[in-house]
Design an enzyme around this catalytic site. Structure first.
Site, PDB file in Angstrom:
ATOM      1  N   GLU A   1     -43.029  84.798  39.470  1.00 50.10           N
ATOM      2  CA  GLU A   1     -41.632  85.198  39.354  1.00 50.10           C
ATOM      3  C   GLU A   1     -41.431  86.153  38.184  1.00 50.10           C
ATOM      4  O   GLU A   1     -40.406  86.809  38.107  1.00 50.10           O
ATOM      5  CB  GLU A   1     -40.738  83.970  39.153  1.00 50.10           C
ATOM      6  CG  GLU A   1     -40.495  83.187  40.417  1.00 50.10           C
ATOM      7  CD  GLU A   1     -39.410  82.153  40.237  1.00 50.10           C
ATOM      8  OE1 GLU A   1     -38.305  82.349  40.772  1.00 50.10           O
ATOM      9  OE2 GLU A   1     -39.674  81.144  39.564  1.00 50.10           O
TER      10      GLU A   1
ATOM     11  N   GLU B   1     -34.216  73.725  27.627  1.00 49.27           N
ATOM     12  CA  GLU B   1     -34.916  72.567  27.079  1.00 49.27           C
ATOM     13  C   GLU B   1     -36.308  72.411  27.698  1.00 49.27           C
ATOM     14  O   GLU B   1     -37.298  72.126  27.004  1.00 49.27           O
ATOM     15  CB  GLU B   1     -34.089  71.304  27.321  1.00 49.27           C
ATOM     16  CG  GLU B   1     -32.793  71.240  26.532  1.00 49.27           C
ATOM     17  CD  GLU B   1     -31.674  72.073  27.126  1.00 49.27           C
ATOM     18  OE1 GLU B   1     -30.614  72.176  26.510  1.00 49.27           O
ATOM     19  OE2 GLU B   1     -31.866  72.634  28.227  1.00 49.27           O
TER      20      GLU B   1
END
Length: 396
Positions: A251, A378
């Site tokens: 990606e 996170e």
């Protein structure tokens, strides 16, 4: 890397520019700039036809690592792929509806699929005839993809898939979906998963429900599988996690540079709004806009530096952290430069049209999700901590 454009690249640029100007006419030209974040659902019919137009010119699959012409596509060097992306963005061609098949599934099949799968699917993608969507995230397994609950059981030569996926872009228009599902119920987490190819035209076995967002649009969907047929498994049963992680790594790269070209256009629109409204007289806003410009240049050079590099486990996570926060701050600036006027829509509200948003308002609302989708900030920091810095793994 020593990045630069040579004579062959500039000749390729001239060819790409000439082709785009000669084909981006009529209904295609009317969709200039349509199909990006916040408007992915618009003009899909015409954009599907545009995919076939691109396929007829051989422009789909430039980055595929295969012999040129093997599947009806051209093959370009890394610099030529960047050139094509730059020229495509420069003429504001419609947002691609085939990018998931071209940039995610196809390289995955080339790397992990068998020859029969490559022969079946790659030519159709290269011709712009078949669209794909991605079945990864689930309501309780988004950033923690290994916690997915969708299951698949053997049925003859294939599988039957049952479960739910969410945040699935273009699910209502896609012909196929690649789905990560658990094929071994006795295994936990990333073990026992398989990467399956599922045809979407299965009435009664696949249901697609659009997710209405606070922007009023519905780019994403929920997808429910009820014994849906999956005739293909990529990489073999149980190899789904390895295949899926390889796909996620793809990606990044050239697609990151394409994304940044779009970011530059959005930044230009925000700066133009600041000039029109007089916000440039505010030294704080002026400094923030300059900082956005400088950070975008840094992201571009970082993307060029890492283009084609292998073995850097933290590079995708660093890139995601950089662009997610940058784009979110741009959305906030798009509202600040307009002051109180940012709260007003482009037309008066009515019962038939409760609210409409302009381009910058959609930008602001859409970018609220930038630090969540594609792996939250996170999660990206955990990956860097564990895989790059060697810190103790988080207990799950």
């Amino acid at each position: 890397m020593d990045f630069g454009f040579g004579h062959e690249d500039e000749a390729f640029r001239a060819e790409a520019r000439e082709w785009l100007l000669g084909h981006l006419i009529g209904a295609y030209a009317e969709l200039a700039g349509v199909g990006g974040p916040g408007s992915e659902h618009l003009g899909v019919g015409v954009r599907r036809a545009w995919e076939r137009e691109l396929g007829s010119g051989g422009w789909i699959g430039l980055g595929w690592e295969c012999a040129e012409g093997a599947y009806g596509n051209r093959v370009g060097s890394l610099t030529q792929q960047v050139v094509w992306a730059e020229e495509y963005a420069r003429v504001r061609a419609p947002g691609r509806v085939g990018h998931i098949g071209e940039n995610l599934l196809a390289p995955t099949l080339i790397a992990a699929g068998d020859e029969a799968q490559r022969r079946r699917f790659l030519p159709a993608i290269a011709r712009g005839e078949e669209l794909w969507c991605q079945g990864y995230s689930e309501p309780e397994a988004g950033s923690d993809l290994a916690g997915l609950r969708t299951v698949a059981v053997r049925d003859g030569g294939g599988y039957r898939v049952s479960g739910q996926k969410i945040w699935t872009s273009l699910a209502g228009e896609a012909d196929w979906c690649f789905v990560l599902a658990r094929t071994d119920p006795g295994e936990r987490r990333h073990r026992g998963l398989s990467f399956l190819l599922v045809p979407m035209d299965q009435p009664g076995r696949i249901e697609v429900r659009p997710i209405r967002q606070m922007s009023g649009t519905a780019e994403f969907n929920e997808v429910f599988f009820d014994g849906a047929r999956a005739p293909h498994v990529v990489g073999g049963e149980g190899a789904g996690w390895r295949v899926a992680m390889g796909l996620l790594a793809r990606e990044r790269g050239v697609s990151t540079l394409v994304q940044q070209i779009g970011f530059a256009a959005e930044l230009a629109a925000v700066i133009a709004a600041a000039v029109r409204g007089g916000a440039m007289r505010d030294p704080v806003l002026r400094e923030q806009l300059v900082r956005q410009w400088a950070e975008l240049r840094v992201m571009r050079w970082n993307a060029l530096r890492t283009l084609g590099a292998a073995g850097d486990a933290g590079a995708p996570s660093v890139a995601k952290l950089l662009w997610g926060g940058w784009h979110q701050r741009l959305g906030e600036l798009a509202m600040r430069v307009r002051g109180a006027a940012a709260a007003l829509g482009p037309v008066d509200w009515s019962a038939r049209a409760p609210y409409e948003l302009d381009t910058l308002q959609r930008l602001f609302l859409f970018t609220r999700a930038d630090t969540l989708y594609g792996g939250s900030d996170e999660i990206q920091r955990n990956i860097i901590a564990e895989r790059v810095l060697g810190l103790p793994r988080l207990e799950r």
